[in-house]
Design a protein around this motif. Sequence first.
Motif, PDB file in Angstrom:
ATOM      1  N   ALA A  68       0.767  -1.227   0.106  1.00  0.00           N
ATOM      2  CA  ALA A  68      -0.293  -0.066  -0.018  1.00  0.00           C
ATOM      3  C   ALA A  68       0.749   1.299  -0.041  1.00  0.00           C
ATOM      4  N   GLY A  69       1.879   1.236   0.860  1.00  0.00           N
ATOM      5  CA  GLY A  69       2.722   2.248   0.811  1.00  0.00           C
ATOM      6  C   GLY A  69       3.656   2.716  -0.495  1.00  0.00           C
ATOM      7  N   GLU A  70       4.034   1.613  -1.247  1.00  0.00           N
ATOM      8  CA  GLU A  70       4.664   1.769  -2.447  1.00  0.00           C
ATOM      9  C   GLU A  70       3.467   2.434  -3.501  1.00  0.00           C
ATOM     10  N   LEU A  71       2.343   1.930  -3.360  1.00  0.00           N
ATOM     11  CA  LEU A  71       1.260   2.405  -4.295  1.00  0.00           C
ATOM     12  C   LEU A  71       0.784   3.761  -4.208  1.00  0.00           C
ATOM     13  N   ILE A  72       0.870   3.909  -2.951  1.00  0.00           N
ATOM     14  CA  ILE A  72       0.542   5.646  -2.521  1.00  0.00           C
ATOM     15  C   ILE A  72       1.979   6.487  -2.926  1.00  0.00           C
ATOM     16  N   ASP A  73       3.064   5.987  -2.801  1.00  0.00           N
ATOM     17  CA  ASP A  73       4.162   6.732  -3.456  1.00  0.00           C
ATOM     18  C   ASP A  73       3.928   6.895  -4.875  1.00  0.00           C
ATOM     19  N   ARG A  74       3.605   5.912  -5.673  1.00  0.00           N
ATOM     20  CA  ARG A  74       3.747   5.725  -7.074  1.00  0.00           C
ATOM     21  C   ARG A  74       2.494   6.759  -7.574  1.00  0.00           C
ATOM     22  N   LEU A  75       1.477   6.700  -6.739  1.00  0.00           N
ATOM     23  CA  LEU A  75       0.251   7.669  -7.223  1.00  0.00           C
ATOM     24  C   LEU A  75       0.368   9.016  -6.581  1.00  0.00           C
ATOM     25  N   SER A  76       1.391   9.258  -5.911  1.00  0.00           N
ATOM     26  CA  SER A  76       1.551  10.837  -5.395  1.00  0.00           C
ATOM     27  C   SER A  76       2.059  11.647  -6.390  1.00  0.00           C
ATOM     28  N   GLY A  77       2.766  11.049  -7.243  1.00  0.00           N
ATOM     29  CA  GLY A  77       3.229  12.021  -8.676  1.00  0.00           C
ATOM     30  C   GLY A  77       2.169  12.290  -9.613  1.00  0.00           C
ATOM     31  N   CYS A  78       1.100  11.472  -9.411  1.00  0.00           N
ATOM     32  CA  CYS A  78      -0.046  11.447 -10.493  1.00  0.00           C
ATOM     33  C   CYS A  78      -1.163  12.683 -10.159  1.00  0.00           C
ATOM     34  N   ASP A  79      -1.878  12.840 -11.527  1.00  0.00           N
ATOM     35  CA  ASP A  79      -2.733  13.810 -11.595  1.00  0.00           C
ATOM     36  C   ASP A  79      -3.834  13.247 -10.611  1.00  0.00           C
ATOM     37  N   ARG A  80      -4.234  13.982  -9.439  1.00  0.00           N
ATOM     38  CA  ARG A  80      -5.342  13.649  -8.497  1.00  0.00           C
ATOM     39  C   ARG A  80      -6.758  13.202  -8.913  1.00  0.00           C
ATOM     40  N   ASP A  81      -6.990  14.090  -9.784  1.00  0.00           N
ATOM     41  CA  ASP A  81      -8.237  13.835 -10.830  1.00  0.00           C
ATOM     42  C   ASP A  81      -8.272  12.969 -11.919  1.00  0.00           C
ATOM     43  N   ALA A  82      -7.327  12.374 -11.918  1.00  0.00           N
ATOM     44  CA  ALA A  82      -7.304  11.219 -13.206  1.00  0.00           C
ATOM     45  C   ALA A  82      -7.959   9.872 -12.604  1.00  0.00           C
TER      46      ALA A  82
END
Length: 99
Positions: A9-23
């Motif tokens: 879950a932590g790795e997923l959160i880290d990977r998603l943190s650089g993505c567009d939050r509205d995508a």
Amino acid sequence: MDPQPEITAGELIDRLSGCDRDAPVRLAINPFFPMAHRLAHVVAATDEDGRPVIFLAEGQEQGAQLGYLPPDVAVALTWQEPDVAPPHRRRSARRHDSE
């Protein structure tokens, strides 16, 4: 060859943190018949050994499966080779006189 390790879950959160939050988030399913699915549920549970695990799932509504996975995504996942167009062969200029 060892199977690829699971993402935490932590790795997923880290990977998603650089993505567009509205995508929208989608699932890529089945490397041999790659399809795209809408993500509808996130469920925290425990596995058969009592360890915490998180499930991401599509919904049951019509249209949860969106269709084929875009080819560039399947290539990025290494599920298929890049499509390379065959070399173009120049055709000779032949005229057909039908008159």
